[in-house]
Write a protein that holds these residues in place. Structure first.
Motif, PDB file in Angstrom:
ATOM      1  N   GLN A 121     -35.293   5.830 -12.814  1.00 25.03           N
ATOM      2  CA  GLN A 121     -36.601   5.690 -13.468  1.00 25.03           C
ATOM      3  C   GLN A 121     -37.534   6.822 -13.048  1.00 25.03           C
ATOM      4  O   GLN A 121     -38.197   7.443 -13.885  1.00 25.03           O
ATOM      5  CB  GLN A 121     -37.235   4.335 -13.114  1.00 25.03           C
ATOM      6  CG  GLN A 121     -38.581   4.098 -13.774  1.00 25.03           C
ATOM      7  CD  GLN A 121     -38.482   4.030 -15.292  1.00 25.03           C
ATOM      8  OE1 GLN A 121     -37.663   3.306 -15.828  1.00 25.03           O
ATOM      9  NE2 GLN A 121     -39.303   4.793 -15.987  1.00 25.03           N
ATOM     10  N   GLY A 142     -32.927   1.071 -15.278  1.00 31.16           N
ATOM     11  CA  GLY A 142     -31.625   0.586 -14.824  1.00 31.16           C
ATOM     12  C   GLY A 142     -30.870   1.590 -13.973  1.00 31.16           C
ATOM     13  O   GLY A 142     -31.198   2.775 -13.940  1.00 31.16           O
ATOM     14  N   PRO A 143     -29.849   1.105 -13.284  1.00 33.41           N
ATOM     15  CA  PRO A 143     -29.040   1.991 -12.445  1.00 33.41           C
ATOM     16  C   PRO A 143     -28.136   2.872 -13.296  1.00 33.41           C
ATOM     17  O   PRO A 143     -27.852   2.568 -14.453  1.00 33.41           O
ATOM     18  CB  PRO A 143     -28.215   1.018 -11.606  1.00 33.41           C
ATOM     19  CG  PRO A 143     -28.095  -0.199 -12.456  1.00 33.41           C
ATOM     20  CD  PRO A 143     -29.375  -0.279 -13.236  1.00 33.41           C
ATOM     21  N   CYS A 154     -23.985   5.280  -7.334  1.00 33.16           N
ATOM     22  CA  CYS A 154     -24.212   3.840  -7.221  1.00 33.16           C
ATOM     23  C   CYS A 154     -22.864   3.140  -7.034  1.00 33.16           C
ATOM     24  O   CYS A 154     -22.113   2.952  -7.999  1.00 33.16           O
ATOM     25  CB  CYS A 154     -24.935   3.342  -8.470  1.00 33.16           C
ATOM     26  SG  CYS A 154     -25.263   1.573  -8.429  1.00 33.16           S
ATOM     27  N   THR A 192     -25.192   4.462  -2.721  1.00 34.73           N
ATOM     28  CA  THR A 192     -26.247   3.467  -2.652  1.00 34.73           C
ATOM     29  C   THR A 192     -25.991   2.272  -3.560  1.00 34.73           C
ATOM     30  O   THR A 192     -24.966   2.193  -4.221  1.00 34.73           O
ATOM     31  CB  THR A 192     -27.615   4.125  -2.961  1.00 34.73           C
ATOM     32  OG1 THR A 192     -28.655   3.245  -2.569  1.00 34.73           O
ATOM     33  CG2 THR A 192     -27.730   4.499  -4.428  1.00 34.73           C
ATOM     34  N   ASP A 193     -26.983   1.386  -3.600  1.00 38.87           N
ATOM     35  CA  ASP A 193     -26.877   0.163  -4.410  1.00 38.87           C
ATOM     36  C   ASP A 193     -27.592   0.338  -5.754  1.00 38.87           C
ATOM     37  O   ASP A 193     -28.176   1.385  -6.037  1.00 38.87           O
ATOM     38  CB  ASP A 193     -27.431  -1.038  -3.639  1.00 38.87           C
ATOM     39  CG  ASP A 193     -28.939  -0.976  -3.408  1.00 38.87           C
ATOM     40  OD1 ASP A 193     -29.593   0.027  -3.795  1.00 38.87           O
ATOM     41  OD2 ASP A 193     -29.479  -1.935  -2.840  1.00 38.87           O
ATOM     42  N   GLU A 194     -27.554  -0.702  -6.565  1.00 39.71           N
ATOM     43  CA  GLU A 194     -28.134  -0.640  -7.906  1.00 39.71           C
ATOM     44  C   GLU A 194     -29.660  -0.555  -7.890  1.00 39.71           C
ATOM     45  O   GLU A 194     -30.249   0.103  -8.756  1.00 39.71           O
ATOM     46  CB  GLU A 194     -27.670  -1.835  -8.734  1.00 39.71           C
ATOM     47  CG  GLU A 194     -26.185  -1.747  -9.055  1.00 39.71           C
ATOM     48  CD  GLU A 194     -25.672  -2.943  -9.816  1.00 39.71           C
ATOM     49  OE1 GLU A 194     -25.650  -2.862 -11.059  1.00 39.71           O
ATOM     50  OE2 GLU A 194     -25.302  -3.945  -9.168  1.00 39.71           O
ATOM     51  N   THR A 195     -30.301  -1.198  -6.926  1.00 40.98           N
ATOM     52  CA  THR A 195     -31.762  -1.158  -6.866  1.00 40.98           C
ATOM     53  C   THR A 195     -32.256   0.256  -6.620  1.00 40.98           C
ATOM     54  O   THR A 195     -33.147   0.749  -7.329  1.00 40.98           O
ATOM     55  CB  THR A 195     -32.282  -2.119  -5.764  1.00 40.98           C
ATOM     56  OG1 THR A 195     -31.827  -3.436  -6.061  1.00 40.98           O
ATOM     57  CG2 THR A 195     -33.799  -2.100  -5.690  1.00 40.98           C
ATOM     58  N   GLU A 196     -31.682   0.927  -5.626  1.00 40.59           N
ATOM     59  CA  GLU A 196     -32.107   2.295  -5.331  1.00 40.59           C
ATOM     60  C   GLU A 196     -31.738   3.233  -6.486  1.00 40.59           C
ATOM     61  O   GLU A 196     -32.528   4.104  -6.871  1.00 40.59           O
ATOM     62  CB  GLU A 196     -31.488   2.791  -4.022  1.00 40.59           C
ATOM     63  CG  GLU A 196     -32.009   4.163  -3.615  1.00 40.59           C
ATOM     64  CD  GLU A 196     -31.505   4.603  -2.262  1.00 40.59           C
ATOM     65  OE1 GLU A 196     -32.330   4.686  -1.333  1.00 40.59           O
ATOM     66  OE2 GLU A 196     -30.287   4.855  -2.125  1.00 40.59           O
ATOM     67  N   SER A 197     -30.569   3.058  -7.059  1.00 36.32           N
ATOM     68  CA  SER A 197     -30.154   3.890  -8.188  1.00 36.32           C
ATOM     69  C   SER A 197     -31.119   3.724  -9.361  1.00 36.32           C
ATOM     70  O   SER A 197     -31.529   4.705  -9.993  1.00 36.32           O
ATOM     71  CB  SER A 197     -28.729   3.527  -8.623  1.00 36.32           C
ATOM     72  OG  SER A 197     -28.367   4.239  -9.776  1.00 36.32           O
ATOM     73  N   ALA A 198     -31.495   2.489  -9.661  1.00 36.85           N
ATOM     74  CA  ALA A 198     -32.428   2.230 -10.762  1.00 36.85           C
ATOM     75  C   ALA A 198     -33.784   2.867 -10.485  1.00 36.85           C
ATOM     76  O   ALA A 198     -34.402   3.451 -11.393  1.00 36.85           O
ATOM     77  CB  ALA A 198     -32.574   0.729 -10.982  1.00 36.85           C
ATOM     78  N   ASP A 199     -34.239   2.781  -9.236  1.00 35.16           N
ATOM     79  CA  ASP A 199     -35.528   3.376  -8.874  1.00 35.16           C
ATOM     80  C   ASP A 199     -35.493   4.893  -9.070  1.00 35.16           C
ATOM     81  O   ASP A 199     -36.404   5.474  -9.668  1.00 35.16           O
ATOM     82  CB  ASP A 199     -35.879   3.026  -7.424  1.00 35.16           C
ATOM     83  CG  ASP A 199     -37.178   3.677  -6.974  1.00 35.16           C
ATOM     84  OD1 ASP A 199     -38.209   3.498  -7.656  1.00 35.16           O
ATOM     85  OD2 ASP A 199     -37.163   4.386  -5.939  1.00 35.16           O
TER      86      ASP A 199
END
Length: 196
Positions: A80, A87-88, A122, A70-77
């Protein structure tokens, strides 16, 4: 005449891994840079070799693993939500946990005793870390897959006592795959390892 039980034919052949590969919101360039599925499977299987430890010897086959890239946005979500960290992160491991009250016999009957869990990697962070650490993306991908699979088997690195056997396994598995160690020993008196 006494009969001897024959081992099932499946145990004579190589272990089988059912890999559910999922792609998160990655752009075309990121997808094109991903490792081949055959490599992801090979790295995961290397980390699942039944000869590696008593934990490995208890594995049930065919093993099942979900791998989400996946990407950084999904990884960060996810980081968290499940770890309480902002953060990712390069990899998240979610070991499979059977429903409460299900004993091992019921797990086998339900066919869930071979579920390993989920790994979320990520992809953009892998690329960036590989460059920062001066290693190939392929070597970093291999390390993260091996590292994540070992987490799914219950290995951890929160303390030095936990980290030593996990890192030793990682180093040996990666060496067998043709990769150099992802760690280096510092020159300090403690011989502490740090990630490279």
């Amino acid at each position: 005449m006494e009969q001897r039980a024959e081992r099932p034919a499946a145990q004579h052949s190589a272990p089988m891994l059912l890999l559910d590969l999922q792609l998160g919101p990655l752009d075309a360039q990121e997808v094109a840079a991903l490792p081949a599925v055959v490599d992801l499977r090979r790295w995961a299987l290397a980390a699942l070799d039944p000869r590696l430890s008593p934990r490995h010897a208890r594995l049930h086959w065919p093993a099942e693993l979900t791998l989400r890239l996946t990407d950084e946005t999904e990884s960060a979500d996810l980081n968290q939500r499940y770890r309480g960290r902002a953060g990712p992160t390069n990899i998240l491991s979610f070991p499979f946990e059977p429903p409460p009250g299900l004993d091992p016999g019921q797990s086998r009957a339900a066919g869930i005793n071979a579920l390993l869990g989920d790994l979320v990697i990520c992809a953009p962070l892998v690329r960036r870390e590989a460059a920062e650490q001066g290693k190939t993306e392929t070597a970093h991908w291999a390390h993260l897959v091996v590292h994540g699979v070992l987490h799914l088997l219950g290995f951890d690195h929160l303390t030095a006592t936990e980290a030593a056997p996990m890192e030793a396994l990682e180093i040996n598995i990666l060496a067998a795959l043709g990769f150099s160690t992802p760690y280096e020993v510092n020159d300090d008196a403690n011989g502490e390892r740090r990630r490279i």
